[in-house]
Every structure is written in C-alpha cells, then in structure tokens.
Design a protein around this motif. Sequence first.
Motif, PDB file in Angstrom:
ATOM      1  N   GLU A  46       0.805  -1.223   0.000  1.00 32.01           N
ATOM      2  CA  GLU A  46       0.000   0.000   0.000  1.00 32.01           C
ATOM      3  C   GLU A  46       0.839   1.276   0.000  1.00 32.01           C
ATOM      4  N   LYS A  47       1.998   1.234   0.642  1.00 31.00           N
ATOM      5  CA  LYS A  47       2.834   2.432   0.751  1.00 31.00           C
ATOM      6  C   LYS A  47       4.287   2.019   0.527  1.00 31.00           C
ATOM      7  N   PHE A  48       4.839   2.416  -0.615  1.00 40.02           N
ATOM      8  CA  PHE A  48       6.164   1.936  -0.992  1.00 40.02           C
ATOM      9  C   PHE A  48       6.952   3.048  -1.666  1.00 40.02           C
ATOM     10  N   ARG A  49       8.241   2.783  -1.778  1.00 35.85           N
ATOM     11  CA  ARG A  49       9.152   3.673  -2.485  1.00 35.85           C
ATOM     12  C   ARG A  49      10.102   2.799  -3.294  1.00 35.85           C
ATOM     13  N   PHE A  50      10.271   3.161  -4.558  1.00 35.82           N
ATOM     14  CA  PHE A  50      11.214   2.448  -5.404  1.00 35.82           C
ATOM     15  C   PHE A  50      12.586   3.088  -5.281  1.00 35.82           C
ATOM     16  N   MET A  51      13.621   2.253  -5.419  1.00 38.87           N
ATOM     17  CA  MET A  51      15.008   2.690  -5.292  1.00 38.87           C
ATOM     18  C   MET A  51      15.824   2.085  -6.424  1.00 38.87           C
ATOM     19  N   LEU A  52      17.033   2.589  -6.602  1.00 35.78           N
ATOM     20  CA  LEU A  52      17.917   1.990  -7.597  1.00 35.78           C
ATOM     21  C   LEU A  52      18.246   0.562  -7.184  1.00 35.78           C
ATOM     22  N   PRO A  53      18.448  -0.320  -8.156  1.00 31.89           N
ATOM     23  CA  PRO A  53      18.726  -1.710  -7.817  1.00 31.89           C
ATOM     24  C   PRO A  53      19.958  -1.832  -6.913  1.00 31.89           C
ATOM     25  N   GLY A  54      19.779  -2.567  -5.840  1.00 28.83           N
ATOM     26  CA  GLY A  54      20.858  -2.806  -4.892  1.00 28.83           C
ATOM     27  C   GLY A  54      20.907  -1.843  -3.726  1.00 28.83           C
ATOM     28  N   ASP A  55      20.144  -0.770  -3.776  1.00 26.69           N
ATOM     29  CA  ASP A  55      20.238   0.245  -2.727  1.00 26.69           C
ATOM     30  C   ASP A  55      19.532  -0.108  -1.423  1.00 26.69           C
ATOM     31  N   SER A  56      18.489  -0.906  -1.477  1.00 30.29           N
ATOM     32  CA  SER A  56      17.767  -1.234  -0.239  1.00 30.29           C
ATOM     33  C   SER A  56      18.315  -2.482   0.437  1.00 30.29           C
ATOM     34  N   GLY A  57      18.977  -3.328  -0.328  1.00 30.01           N
ATOM     35  CA  GLY A  57      19.426  -4.600   0.212  1.00 30.01           C
ATOM     36  C   GLY A  57      18.314  -5.619   0.336  1.00 30.01           C
ATOM     37  N   GLY A  58      17.122  -5.279  -0.125  1.00 32.10           N
ATOM     38  CA  GLY A  58      15.966  -6.159   0.015  1.00 32.10           C
ATOM     39  C   GLY A  58      15.894  -7.279  -1.012  1.00 32.10           C
ATOM     40  N   ILE A  59      16.573  -7.111  -2.119  1.00 23.61           N
ATOM     41  CA  ILE A  59      16.606  -8.142  -3.154  1.00 23.61           C
ATOM     42  C   ILE A  59      18.028  -8.668  -3.233  1.00 23.61           C
ATOM     43  N   ASP A  60      18.167  -9.971  -3.168  1.00 21.00           N
ATOM     44  CA  ASP A  60      19.472 -10.618  -3.241  1.00 21.00           C
ATOM     45  C   ASP A  60      19.819 -10.815  -4.718  1.00 21.00           C
ATOM     46  N   TYR A  61      20.596  -9.884  -5.273  1.00 23.44           N
ATOM     47  CA  TYR A  61      20.898  -9.951  -6.694  1.00 23.44           C
ATOM     48  C   TYR A  61      21.870 -11.074  -7.043  1.00 23.44           C
ATOM     49  N   LYS A  62      22.644 -11.523  -6.093  1.00 24.98           N
ATOM     50  CA  LYS A  62      23.481 -12.706  -6.335  1.00 24.98           C
ATOM     51  C   LYS A  62      22.578 -13.917  -6.569  1.00 24.98           C
ATOM     52  N   GLU A  63      21.563 -14.082  -5.714  1.00 32.06           N
ATOM     53  CA  GLU A  63      20.604 -15.177  -5.893  1.00 32.06           C
ATOM     54  C   GLU A  63      19.800 -14.980  -7.174  1.00 32.06           C
ATOM     55  N   TYR A  64      19.441 -13.747  -7.479  1.00 30.98           N
ATOM     56  CA  TYR A  64      18.669 -13.442  -8.690  1.00 30.98           C
ATOM     57  C   TYR A  64      19.451 -13.910  -9.923  1.00 30.98           C
ATOM     58  N   ALA A  65      20.721 -13.483 -10.016  1.00 36.55           N
ATOM     59  CA  ALA A  65      21.544 -13.858 -11.164  1.00 36.55           C
ATOM     60  C   ALA A  65      21.730 -15.369 -11.250  1.00 36.55           C
ATOM     61  N   GLN A  66      21.949 -16.010 -10.114  1.00 33.36           N
ATOM     62  CA  GLN A  66      22.135 -17.461 -10.113  1.00 33.36           C
ATOM     63  C   GLN A  66      20.861 -18.176 -10.558  1.00 33.36           C
ATOM     64  N   THR A  67      19.718 -17.666 -10.125  1.00 29.49           N
ATOM     65  CA  THR A  67      18.440 -18.262 -10.538  1.00 29.49           C
ATOM     66  C   THR A  67      18.265 -18.150 -12.047  1.00 29.49           C
ATOM     67  N   LEU A  68      18.616 -16.996 -12.611  1.00 31.51           N
ATOM     68  CA  LEU A  68      18.517 -16.841 -14.063  1.00 31.51           C
ATOM     69  C   LEU A  68      19.444 -17.825 -14.779  1.00 31.51           C
ATOM     70  N   ARG A  69      20.632 -18.012 -14.247  1.00 31.25           N
ATOM     71  CA  ARG A  69      21.537 -19.013 -14.836  1.00 31.25           C
ATOM     72  C   ARG A  69      20.937 -20.410 -14.735  1.00 31.25           C
TER      73      ARG A  69
END
Length: 109
Positions: A46-69
């Motif tokens: 309901e109440k959110f703010r978008f940030m540049l990728p990697g800035d919040s630490g909320g998404i594990d981009y290492k896991e994201y990239a590995q999942t895509l692989r």
Amino acid sequence: ALPIWIGNLLDFSHYQLLKLDLRETIQKLASRTVLHHLKDAVGTEEKFRFMLPGDSGGIDYKEYAQTLRDIGYRGTVLAEVSVQISEQPGYDAVAAAKHCWDNLAPFFA
C-alpha cells in the motif's frame, strides 16, 4: 498456448512488496518471461518507495543472477530508474546509470 509475441516483463520489486520468494517467483514465471526489470522497493504493497537496484538490500541480486543461470535465461536484464528517483531535484541520469552498473555488475556481468 500463448502467441509468441506475448511475454512477461518480470519486475520482482512488485513481488517483493507482496513478500513472495525470489527464486520461486522467477521459476514459476520463467516460461513466459522475456525481460527482467531490476529495481528495489521498500515499504508495503500500500505504501512503498522504489530505489535503484541494490540500494535497499531487500533483493538478493546474487541469488537473482544465479536463478537466471539455473533456468537458462539468456534474455535482457534491465536496470530501472523509477520516476520516484528521476523526478528528484538534482537527479543525474549518468550517475544513476553508473551506480546501477556498480551494484549489479558483480552478479550479472
């Protein structure tokens, strides 16, 4: 079957706000996803703010990239700069692009 010209743009930040699992969400949508949009989100559905990728630490981009692989994804991965960021006073598009690259390259490059 869906026509080949219909695909999903997966922007996990929206699923993150719903507290959905990263790997499971990507895997479930893999067969229809043609583009991945990367940005961070903080807050609630309901109440959110978008940030540049990697800035919040909320998404594990290492896991994201590995999942895509793991699923064999070979398509586009796009860093998104939300209008919530680009409309801020003093916004610098080149600096934002470099910042996104610096945050994501260790995992995707």
